[in-house]
Motif scaffolding. Structure first.
Motif, PDB file in Angstrom:
ATOM      1  N   SER A 328     -12.194  13.659   0.785  1.00  0.00           N
ATOM      2  CA  SER A 328     -11.093  13.840   1.151  1.00  0.00           C
ATOM      3  C   SER A 328     -10.695  12.689   2.084  1.00  0.00           C
ATOM      4  CB  SER A 328     -10.962  14.918   2.120  1.00  0.00           C
ATOM      5  OG  SER A 328     -11.291  16.172   1.351  1.00  0.00           O
ATOM      6  N   ILE A 329     -11.371  12.178   2.790  1.00  0.00           N
ATOM      7  CA  ILE A 329     -11.220  10.824   3.903  1.00  0.00           C
ATOM      8  C   ILE A 329     -10.991   9.662   3.130  1.00  0.00           C
ATOM      9  CG2 ILE A 329     -12.037   9.515   5.480  1.00  0.00           C
ATOM     10  CD1 ILE A 329     -13.453  12.119   6.797  1.00  0.00           C
ATOM     11  N   SER A 330     -11.881   9.541   1.835  1.00  0.00           N
ATOM     12  CA  SER A 330     -11.756   8.478   0.987  1.00  0.00           C
ATOM     13  C   SER A 330     -10.242   8.220   0.323  1.00  0.00           C
ATOM     14  CB  SER A 330     -12.728   8.480  -0.149  1.00  0.00           C
ATOM     15  OG  SER A 330     -14.137   8.238   0.242  1.00  0.00           O
ATOM     16  N   GLU A 331      -9.748   9.486  -0.124  1.00  0.00           N
ATOM     17  CA  GLU A 331      -8.667   9.455  -0.682  1.00  0.00           C
ATOM     18  C   GLU A 331      -7.533   9.512   0.409  1.00  0.00           C
ATOM     19  OE1 GLU A 331      -7.909   9.631  -3.936  1.00  0.00           O
ATOM     20  OE2 GLU A 331      -9.938  10.166  -4.378  1.00  0.00           O
ATOM     21  N   LEU A 332      -7.627   9.645   1.844  1.00  0.00           N
ATOM     22  CA  LEU A 332      -6.724   9.410   2.609  1.00  0.00           C
ATOM     23  C   LEU A 332      -6.625   7.898   3.088  1.00  0.00           C
ATOM     24  CD1 LEU A 332      -7.500  12.535   4.784  1.00  0.00           C
ATOM     25  CD2 LEU A 332      -5.166  11.841   3.526  1.00  0.00           C
ATOM     26  N   ILE A 333      -7.945   7.242   3.107  1.00  0.00           N
ATOM     27  CA  ILE A 333      -8.031   5.746   3.456  1.00  0.00           C
ATOM     28  C   ILE A 333      -7.097   4.975   2.188  1.00  0.00           C
ATOM     29  CG2 ILE A 333      -9.517   3.941   3.152  1.00  0.00           C
ATOM     30  CD1 ILE A 333     -11.628   5.558   4.553  1.00  0.00           C
ATOM     31  N   TYR A 334      -7.498   5.464   0.798  1.00  0.00           N
ATOM     32  CA  TYR A 334      -6.823   4.610  -0.151  1.00  0.00           C
ATOM     33  C   TYR A 334      -5.247   4.859   0.105  1.00  0.00           C
ATOM     34  CZ  TYR A 334      -5.783   3.277  -4.901  1.00  0.00           C
ATOM     35  OH  TYR A 334      -5.178   2.690  -5.969  1.00  0.00           O
ATOM     36  N   ALA A 335      -4.740   6.053   0.094  1.00  0.00           N
ATOM     37  CA  ALA A 335      -3.259   6.399   0.344  1.00  0.00           C
ATOM     38  C   ALA A 335      -2.998   5.416   1.205  1.00  0.00           C
ATOM     39  CB  ALA A 335      -3.188   7.746   0.646  1.00  0.00           C
ATOM     40  N   TYR A 336      -3.525   5.444   2.512  1.00  0.00           N
ATOM     41  CA  TYR A 336      -3.077   4.620   3.517  1.00  0.00           C
ATOM     42  C   TYR A 336      -2.834   3.154   2.954  1.00  0.00           C
ATOM     43  CZ  TYR A 336      -2.485   1.931   7.866  1.00  0.00           C
ATOM     44  OH  TYR A 336      -2.128   1.414   9.070  1.00  0.00           O
ATOM     45  N   ILE A 337      -3.836   2.487   2.471  1.00  0.00           N
ATOM     46  CA  ILE A 337      -3.958   1.392   2.029  1.00  0.00           C
ATOM     47  C   ILE A 337      -3.058   1.057   0.881  1.00  0.00           C
ATOM     48  CG2 ILE A 337      -5.190  -0.245   0.684  1.00  0.00           C
ATOM     49  CD1 ILE A 337      -7.970   0.864   2.061  1.00  0.00           C
ATOM     50  N   GLN A 338      -2.833   1.980  -0.184  1.00  0.00           N
ATOM     51  CA  GLN A 338      -1.632   1.900  -1.292  1.00  0.00           C
ATOM     52  C   GLN A 338      -0.145   1.669  -0.172  1.00  0.00           C
ATOM     53  OE1 GLN A 338      -1.997   4.457  -4.897  1.00  0.00           O
ATOM     54  NE2 GLN A 338      -2.927   5.524  -3.280  1.00  0.00           N
ATOM     55  N   GLY A 339      -0.146   2.625   0.560  1.00  0.00           N
ATOM     56  CA  GLY A 339       1.262   2.581   1.372  1.00  0.00           C
ATOM     57  C   GLY A 339       1.553   1.155   2.065  1.00  0.00           C
ATOM     58  N   ARG A 340       0.552   0.808   2.777  1.00  0.00           N
ATOM     59  CA  ARG A 340       0.538  -0.670   3.481  1.00  0.00           C
ATOM     60  C   ARG A 340       0.786  -1.728   2.555  1.00  0.00           C
ATOM     61  NH1 ARG A 340       2.879  -0.644   7.044  1.00  0.00           N
ATOM     62  NH2 ARG A 340       2.049  -2.485   8.276  1.00  0.00           N
ATOM     63  N   GLU A 341       0.275  -1.746   1.487  1.00  0.00           N
ATOM     64  CA  GLU A 341       0.232  -2.757   0.378  1.00  0.00           C
ATOM     65  C   GLU A 341       1.720  -2.962  -0.133  1.00  0.00           C
ATOM     66  OE1 GLU A 341      -3.245  -2.611  -2.112  1.00  0.00           O
ATOM     67  OE2 GLU A 341      -4.329  -3.890  -0.668  1.00  0.00           O
ATOM     68  N   GLN A 342       2.181  -1.675  -0.530  1.00  0.00           N
ATOM     69  CA  GLN A 342       3.504  -1.560  -1.208  1.00  0.00           C
ATOM     70  C   GLN A 342       4.508  -2.064  -0.015  1.00  0.00           C
ATOM     71  OE1 GLN A 342       4.053   1.962  -3.444  1.00  0.00           O
ATOM     72  NE2 GLN A 342       2.089   1.461  -4.684  1.00  0.00           N
ATOM     73  N   SER A 343       4.426  -1.495   1.234  1.00  0.00           N
ATOM     74  CA  SER A 343       5.210  -1.847   2.315  1.00  0.00           C
ATOM     75  C   SER A 343       5.426  -3.449   2.421  1.00  0.00           C
ATOM     76  CB  SER A 343       4.940  -1.320   3.521  1.00  0.00           C
ATOM     77  OG  SER A 343       5.551  -1.804   4.750  1.00  0.00           O
ATOM     78  N   GLN A 344       4.378  -4.161   2.236  1.00  0.00           N
ATOM     79  CA  GLN A 344       4.268  -5.629   2.410  1.00  0.00           C
ATOM     80  C   GLN A 344       5.223  -6.289   1.288  1.00  0.00           C
ATOM     81  OE1 GLN A 344       0.350  -7.473   1.898  1.00  0.00           O
ATOM     82  NE2 GLN A 344       0.660  -8.677   3.872  1.00  0.00           N
TER      83      GLN A 344
END
Length: 347
Positions: A328-344
């Motif tokens: 669960s935490i691994s998926e949450l980490i990846y969701a955050y990274i996806q969001g931040r990279e797309q924000s950039q």
């Protein structure tokens, strides 16, 4: 004193068995070797293109100081065992991540018989360590991804963000509890009220707050501060508003604050997640992932904080708890990274 226990390249190698034709994240992420000075590790990682620094705070003194149960000590290990075994590929290659290690907490952990005031005194000591490490990470230009530990650590992270950005911080928290309890001594239930009193918190919104798990005194205190909320009942039970609409409203308020954003998530919010205060009436993991991704993509996040996971509290035992919380935490980490990279990319 050195308060960070490094996560080294050797730790990575111990977690994976290489397979021909595959590359795991453990083989691509950056690490913090024992002989290196933290400041130098952070600077080198930044030069190599790192954007995120993952570290843990394995402790349960905060929840126990809040008269709750222990167990929130092993989430970082559980998460890394799963996260670093994921594939490095075209979607995410892991090279933007530095896995730092864990803040030292063993000397602050107390026995089950410890007095409440002793636990709260040790939470204060932990606060100073969290501020010191998190501030160094932020000042190096990296975004912390922090795996708790109790939600008491929100205070230290908010203080570090304020000091690093030289301004107050806007926080959003997916949590059945507002953690805005009275300032009666530090514990996991008042990290945000202490941050507000210390002028680190400029705006605060709670998503998924359970209507009957917050005292009237706490609600009044949060209202007086100007905090907002969407309750679990209003979105997931009475269906008065969709999650999409709620997130759009939250994102707008966070951006209107013109402050750096603290993205907080208490694993207690997710249905039957092994945690310090697990709940049968929670939200689906997929909705929690969407929350993290949406806020990360559409607001200027300073960090992600995942609190209260407690693998040992799983009904089927520690091994099952490690697997479920780790995945669960691994998926949450990846969701955050996806969001931040797309924000950039958007900016």
């Amino acid at each position: 004193m050195q308060y960070l226990l490094p996560f080294t390249s050797q730790h990575c190698r111990q977690l994976v068995t290489p397979r021909e034709g595959e590359t795991k994240l453990a083989q691509t992420v950056l690490t913090h070797d024992e002989s290196a000075v933290l400041k130098e590790t952070l600077a080198k990682a930044k030069l190599k293109g790192a954007r995120f620094a993952i570290f843990g705070i394995g402790e349960d003194i905060g929840p126990r100081a809040n008269l709750g149960r222990g167990g929130a000590t092993d989430a970082f290990e559980a998460a890394m065992a799963q996260f670093l075994n994921l594939q490095s590929n075209r979607f995410f290659d892991g090279k933007s991540c530095l896995v730092l290690g864990q803040i030292k907490t063993d000397d602050l952990q107390l026995s089950e018989e410890a007095a409440t005031q002793s636990l709260r005194a040790n939470v204060e000591q932990l606060d100073t360590r969290v501020i010191e490490i998190a501030e160094q990470v932020m000042q190096a230009g990296l975004e912390p991804i922090v795996i708790g530990g109790g939600h008491n650590n929100a205070y230290g992270l908010l203080m570090a963000a304020k000091q690093s950005h030289n301004k107050k911080v806007a926080a959003v928290n997916l949590d059945p509890h507002s953690d805005f309890r009275p300032r009666e001594g530090r514990h996991s239930g008042n990290g945000f009220s202490y941050a507000a009193a210390s002028e680190a918190l400029g705006y605060y919104h709670v998503l998924g707050m359970h209507e009957l798990k917050n005292s009237e005194e706490t609600l009044e205190q949060l209202s007086s501060f100007g905090g907002g909320w969407h309750t679990l009942q209003s979105i997931w039970i009475r269906r008065e508003m969709s999650l999409t609409s709620a997130l759009e409203e939250i994102v707008t308020k966070l951006n209107n604050s013109q402050l750096p954003v603290a993205l907080e998530l208490d694993l207690d919010a997710i249905t039957n997640m092994p945690s310090s205060a697990s709940t049968a009436a929670g939200i689906p993991l997929l909705d929690a992932l969407h929350y993290v991704y949406t806020v990360a993509r559409h607001t200027p996040c300073a960090y992600l904080h995942l609190a209260e996971a407690a693998p040992s509290c799983h009904v089927a035992g520690l091994q099952a708890g490690y697997r479920e919380t780790g995945q669960s935490i691994s998926e949450l980490i990846y969701a955050y990274i996806q969001g931040r990279e797309q924000s950039q990319q958007l900016n």
